[in-house]
Write a protein that holds these residues in place. Sequence first.
Motif, PDB file in Angstrom:
ATOM      1  N   ALA A  19       0.833  -1.207   0.000  1.00 28.07           N
ATOM      2  CA  ALA A  19       0.000   0.000   0.000  1.00 28.07           C
ATOM      3  C   ALA A  19       0.867   1.255   0.000  1.00 28.07           C
ATOM      4  O   ALA A  19       0.578   2.217  -0.715  1.00 28.07           O
ATOM      5  N   ILE A  20       1.940   1.236   0.776  1.00 26.93           N
ATOM      6  CA  ILE A  20       2.834   2.396   0.812  1.00 26.93           C
ATOM      7  C   ILE A  20       3.546   2.564  -0.527  1.00 26.93           C
ATOM      8  O   ILE A  20       3.612   3.681  -1.082  1.00 26.93           O
ATOM      9  N   VAL A  21       4.076   1.473  -1.069  1.00 23.29           N
ATOM     10  CA  VAL A  21       4.763   1.540  -2.362  1.00 23.29           C
ATOM     11  C   VAL A  21       3.806   1.990  -3.453  1.00 23.29           C
ATOM     12  O   VAL A  21       4.129   2.861  -4.272  1.00 23.29           O
ATOM     13  N   VAL A  24       2.906   5.759  -3.077  1.00 25.32           N
ATOM     14  CA  VAL A  24       3.980   6.674  -3.465  1.00 25.32           C
ATOM     15  C   VAL A  24       4.206   6.630  -4.972  1.00 25.32           C
ATOM     16  O   VAL A  24       4.404   7.664  -5.620  1.00 25.32           O
ATOM     17  N   TRP A  25       4.161   5.438  -5.543  1.00 23.82           N
ATOM     18  CA  TRP A  25       4.487   5.277  -6.947  1.00 23.82           C
ATOM     19  C   TRP A  25       3.343   5.693  -7.868  1.00 23.82           C
ATOM     20  O   TRP A  25       3.535   6.445  -8.819  1.00 23.82           O
ATOM     21  N   ALA A  26       2.140   5.230  -7.602  1.00 26.29           N
ATOM     22  CA  ALA A  26       1.028   5.472  -8.509  1.00 26.29           C
ATOM     23  C   ALA A  26       0.296   6.777  -8.222  1.00 26.29           C
ATOM     24  O   ALA A  26      -0.324   7.339  -9.112  1.00 26.29           O
ATOM     25  N   LYS A  27       0.328   7.247  -6.980  1.00 29.48           N
ATOM     26  CA  LYS A  27      -0.387   8.477  -6.580  1.00 29.48           C
ATOM     27  C   LYS A  27      -1.865   8.412  -6.988  1.00 29.48           C
ATOM     28  O   LYS A  27      -2.424   9.360  -7.515  1.00 29.48           O
ATOM     29  N   GLU A  28      -2.468   7.261  -6.713  1.00 29.94           N
ATOM     30  CA  GLU A  28      -3.863   7.032  -7.055  1.00 29.94           C
ATOM     31  C   GLU A  28      -4.610   6.691  -5.770  1.00 29.94           C
ATOM     32  O   GLU A  28      -4.221   5.792  -5.033  1.00 29.94           O
ATOM     33  N   ALA A  29      -5.667   7.432  -5.492  1.00 27.11           N
ATOM     34  CA  ALA A  29      -6.313   7.342  -4.181  1.00 27.11           C
ATOM     35  C   ALA A  29      -7.135   6.074  -3.997  1.00 27.11           C
ATOM     36  O   ALA A  29      -7.133   5.489  -2.914  1.00 27.11           O
ATOM     37  N   ALA A  30      -7.831   5.620  -5.016  1.00 29.04           N
ATOM     38  CA  ALA A  30      -8.741   4.479  -4.854  1.00 29.04           C
ATOM     39  C   ALA A  30      -7.983   3.190  -4.567  1.00 29.04           C
ATOM     40  O   ALA A  30      -8.332   2.439  -3.651  1.00 29.04           O
ATOM     41  N   THR A  32      -4.878   2.881  -3.447  1.00 28.27           N
ATOM     42  CA  THR A  32      -4.162   3.006  -2.171  1.00 28.27           C
ATOM     43  C   THR A  32      -5.111   2.793  -1.006  1.00 28.27           C
ATOM     44  O   THR A  32      -4.787   2.080  -0.045  1.00 28.27           O
ATOM     45  N   THR A  33      -6.294   3.362  -1.083  1.00 29.64           N
ATOM     46  CA  THR A  33      -7.286   3.173  -0.032  1.00 29.64           C
ATOM     47  C   THR A  33      -7.705   1.711   0.069  1.00 29.64           C
ATOM     48  O   THR A  33      -7.841   1.165   1.174  1.00 29.64           O
ATOM     49  N   ALA A  34      -7.904   1.066  -1.067  1.00 32.08           N
ATOM     50  CA  ALA A  34      -8.291  -0.346  -1.061  1.00 32.08           C
ATOM     51  C   ALA A  34      -7.208  -1.212  -0.433  1.00 32.08           C
ATOM     52  O   ALA A  34      -7.502  -2.138   0.336  1.00 32.08           O
ATOM     53  N   LEU A  35      -5.942  -0.919  -0.726  1.00 28.57           N
ATOM     54  CA  LEU A  35      -4.851  -1.695  -0.135  1.00 28.57           C
ATOM     55  C   LEU A  35      -4.752  -1.455   1.371  1.00 28.57           C
ATOM     56  O   LEU A  35      -4.501  -2.386   2.142  1.00 28.57           O
ATOM     57  N   PHE A  36      -4.928  -0.218   1.811  1.00 30.87           N
ATOM     58  CA  PHE A  36      -4.908   0.048   3.249  1.00 30.87           C
ATOM     59  C   PHE A  36      -6.090  -0.608   3.957  1.00 30.87           C
ATOM     60  O   PHE A  36      -5.957  -1.082   5.088  1.00 30.87           O
ATOM     61  N   MET A  37      -7.249  -0.645   3.301  1.00 32.96           N
ATOM     62  CA  MET A  37      -8.395  -1.322   3.903  1.00 32.96           C
ATOM     63  C   MET A  37      -8.182  -2.830   3.947  1.00 32.96           C
ATOM     64  O   MET A  37      -8.558  -3.485   4.920  1.00 32.96           O
TER      65      MET A  37
END
Length: 132
Positions: A19-21, A24-30, A32-37
């Motif tokens: 999620a962190i990688v 930082v790399w893709a700068k895409e919110a959806a 990143t949020t899905a990975l953190f969830m």
Amino acid sequence: MKYQGKMFLWLSVFLLVMAIVYGVWAKEAAGTTALFMAFGLSVMIGFYLAFTARRADTGAQDREDADVADDAGELGFFSPHSWQPLMLAIGGALGFLGIIFGWWLLYFSAPVILVALFGWVFEYYRGADQRY
């Protein structure tokens, strides 16, 4: 259950790193949020399994010298004819429809959800805390 708990906790570490990688790399919110969830859900499942493994008996899957036949037999009690999950699903569907069509629909779904939860939790409590 001990190995399953460790597996989910290691999966949560992997998901956190990814999620962190990804963030930082893709700068895409959806995404990143899905990975953190997914990380949060994996932590919850891993913590539950690890916590339950401490209180439960050691299963055949936790022993090195166990055979496949050692894990045969009943795994627990499952209600054969409960209507409560169906009622809970109907109440949940009405609740999500309330988010879509209007919050007023939640006034109808909340009592259905509460009655279904109450019925499911206390399904086998009759008389003096009777189990079956």
